[in-house]
Design a protein around this motif. Sequence first.
Motif, PDB file in Angstrom:
ATOM      1  N   SER A 103      41.743  27.475  40.322  1.00 28.97           N
ATOM      2  CA  SER A 103      41.722  27.997  41.685  1.00 28.97           C
ATOM      3  C   SER A 103      42.743  27.313  42.587  1.00 28.97           C
ATOM      4  O   SER A 103      43.271  27.929  43.521  1.00 28.97           O
ATOM      5  N   ALA A 107      45.537  29.278  44.520  1.00 26.86           N
ATOM      6  CA  ALA A 107      45.661  29.099  45.966  1.00 26.86           C
ATOM      7  C   ALA A 107      47.109  28.816  46.366  1.00 26.86           C
ATOM      8  O   ALA A 107      47.595  29.318  47.391  1.00 26.86           O
ATOM      9  N   ILE A 110      48.981  32.104  46.082  1.00 23.51           N
ATOM     10  CA  ILE A 110      48.594  32.979  47.195  1.00 23.51           C
ATOM     11  C   ILE A 110      49.315  32.570  48.478  1.00 23.51           C
ATOM     12  O   ILE A 110      49.791  33.415  49.246  1.00 23.51           O
ATOM     13  N   ALA A 117      43.972  39.790  48.765  1.00 27.13           N
ATOM     14  CA  ALA A 117      42.960  39.272  47.845  1.00 27.13           C
ATOM     15  C   ALA A 117      41.752  40.202  47.855  1.00 27.13           C
ATOM     16  O   ALA A 117      41.237  40.560  48.910  1.00 27.13           O
ATOM     17  N   ALA A 174      40.118  37.933  43.515  1.00 27.47           N
ATOM     18  CA  ALA A 174      39.532  36.655  43.943  1.00 27.47           C
ATOM     19  C   ALA A 174      38.069  36.610  43.516  1.00 27.47           C
ATOM     20  O   ALA A 174      37.217  37.279  44.099  1.00 27.47           O
ATOM     21  N   TYR A 184      41.298  29.996  49.157  1.00 27.36           N
ATOM     22  CA  TYR A 184      42.378  30.952  49.317  1.00 27.36           C
ATOM     23  C   TYR A 184      42.580  31.329  50.782  1.00 27.36           C
ATOM     24  O   TYR A 184      41.618  31.475  51.539  1.00 27.36           O
TER      25      TYR A 184
END
Length: 212
Positions: A103, A107, A110, A117, A174, A184
């Motif tokens: 993650s 992140a 992103i 997302a 997500a 995120y």
Amino acid sequence: MIIGNAECRSVHFTGIFGSGMSALAQYLRFQGIAVSGSDRLLAGEDVASVRQSLEGLGCTIVNQDGSGVSADTDVVCVSTAIEESNPDIAAAHAHGLPVVHRSDLLAAIIASKRTIAVAGTSGKSTVTAMIFEFLTACGKSPSLISGAPLRRLEKQGLIGNAFSGGSDLLVVEADESDGTLVKYSPEAAVILNISKDHKDVDEVRGFLRRLF
């Protein structure tokens, strides 16, 4: 790619054949980052096509015994399913390398794009694919990181759950199953639904509120 304070030019994925991990591995290769990976199902016939596709992109696939982690590795990426006793983690500690969760890597990706997302208990992969296809049809050339393959991408010889487009648009799935989606910060969030699955409904609502 910067994760935390670490510049990542070479990333090793522990459990690289997983849908989320393989998508990230492909995306990094599309960006020219060196990728290696291991998986406990290395010799499994049902993952042979995934392995072939990853190796075709230039990923180095090795046994999950720590041998894929070296001083040339910048970061070792793991998922929630990887135990602390895993040999790859031990090798990372021995080399003084950071171990990051999947993650955290997502992140960072992103944050580097204009990201849409898609979250919710069910339907995420379908809606992620729909948005990606809509944007593609409109000539927007988006990138994709998803939890399920798209047939059109599979026909191009890809695994189908990741793509690198020519614009700064990115569509991601997500997942709320382990609560990590609170990391995120997308430009736009699509919330599909909330029901009891991996977490209690109130807890999931709390996660989703942080996307806005």
